[in-house]
Design a protein around this motif. Structure first.
Motif, PDB file in Angstrom:
ATOM      1  N   ARG A 293       0.836  -1.208   0.000  1.00 42.51           N
ATOM      2  CA  ARG A 293       0.000   0.000   0.000  1.00 42.51           C
ATOM      3  C   ARG A 293       0.869   1.256   0.000  1.00 42.51           C
ATOM      4  N   ARG A 294       1.893   1.239   0.829  1.00 42.12           N
ATOM      5  CA  ARG A 294       2.776   2.409   0.936  1.00 42.12           C
ATOM      6  C   ARG A 294       3.543   2.630  -0.361  1.00 42.12           C
TER       7      ARG A 294
ATOM      8  N   GLN B 174       1.374   4.349  -2.808  1.00 36.31           N
ATOM      9  CA  GLN B 174       1.180   5.751  -2.402  1.00 36.31           C
ATOM     10  C   GLN B 174       2.414   6.588  -2.760  1.00 36.31           C
ATOM     11  N   VAL B 175       3.600   6.081  -2.465  1.00 32.21           N
ATOM     12  CA  VAL B 175       4.839   6.815  -2.755  1.00 32.21           C
ATOM     13  C   VAL B 175       5.013   7.004  -4.253  1.00 32.21           C
TER      14      VAL B 175
ATOM     15  N   LYS C 100       2.699   7.053  -6.533  1.00 29.51           N
ATOM     16  CA  LYS C 100       1.670   7.988  -6.989  1.00 29.51           C
ATOM     17  C   LYS C 100       2.087   9.446  -6.693  1.00 29.51           C
ATOM     18  N   ASN C 101       2.610   9.667  -5.499  1.00 30.26           N
ATOM     19  CA  ASN C 101       3.037  11.019  -5.115  1.00 30.26           C
ATOM     20  C   ASN C 101       4.267  11.493  -5.888  1.00 30.26           C
TER      21      ASN C 101
ATOM     22  N   LYS D 299       3.470  12.651  -9.777  1.00 24.02           N
ATOM     23  CA  LYS D 299       2.467  13.708 -10.042  1.00 24.02           C
ATOM     24  C   LYS D 299       3.071  14.798 -10.885  1.00 24.02           C
TER      25      LYS D 299
END
Length: 171
Positions: free
Chosen positions: A160-161, A164-165, A167-168, A171
């Protein structure tokens, strides 16, 4: 009719962003697995496990995008996979053996040596104790699997992390 099309190549920036995210993920993931392994060992009693707990570490190779986790102590393998009759996959020594606590400075059974029946081991232990030695009988230790348990526990959180990383970073 003239077409003025200008293409810009951002592939290097994307590759660097992915690599940066990958390195960050590896540090977080390896750190989490090592920390969880240490917590798992903290549940075990005795100096044997506490000494192992302090030695767990990880390294990240930024170029290969690879993390290595481990413990330099041989006994960490015994704790993970078991020994003797309890060894994972039945690969351990069969029968009983006798060891003198503290004889090698690590309170651990010696490598190799002869295996005995329980009756033979009891007789040898009694003779050694009669000579004032702190002799013990064992047929091994069961695997505790602190690392495997840590990995399996941390894996969903790490996945999950990582998402998230990434995706961030992209950007």
């Amino acid at each position: 009719m003239a077409n003025n099309v200008h293409l810009e190549d951002f592939s290097r920036m994307v590759i660097e962003a992915v690599k940066e995210a990958g390195v960050a993920i590896l540090h977080e993931a390896a750190g989490e697995v090592v920390s969880q392994t240490q917590r798992n060992l903290g549940k075990e009693r005795g100096r044997w496990h506490q000494e192992q707990k302090e030695q767990w570490q990880y390294k990240v190779d930024n170029n290969k995008l690879e993390a290595t986790m481990g413990n330099p102590m041989e006994r960490s393998l015994w704790t993970e996979f078991g020994t003797g009759s309890y060894a994972e996959g039945g690969k351990g020594r069969k029968g009983y053996w006798v060891y003198v606590k503290g004889s090698d400075g690590a309170d651990s059974p010696p490598k190799g040596g002869k295996s005995y029946t329980l009756q033979e081991a009891k007789q040898i232990m009694a003779m050694l104790r009669a000579d004032g030695l702190d002799a013990h009988i064992t047929k091994g230790q069961s695997p505790k699997r602190p690392f495997r348990t840590a990995y399996n526990t941390a894996r969903p959180k790490i996945e999950r992390r990582a998402a998230q990383v990434l995706k961030n970073h992209l950007k």
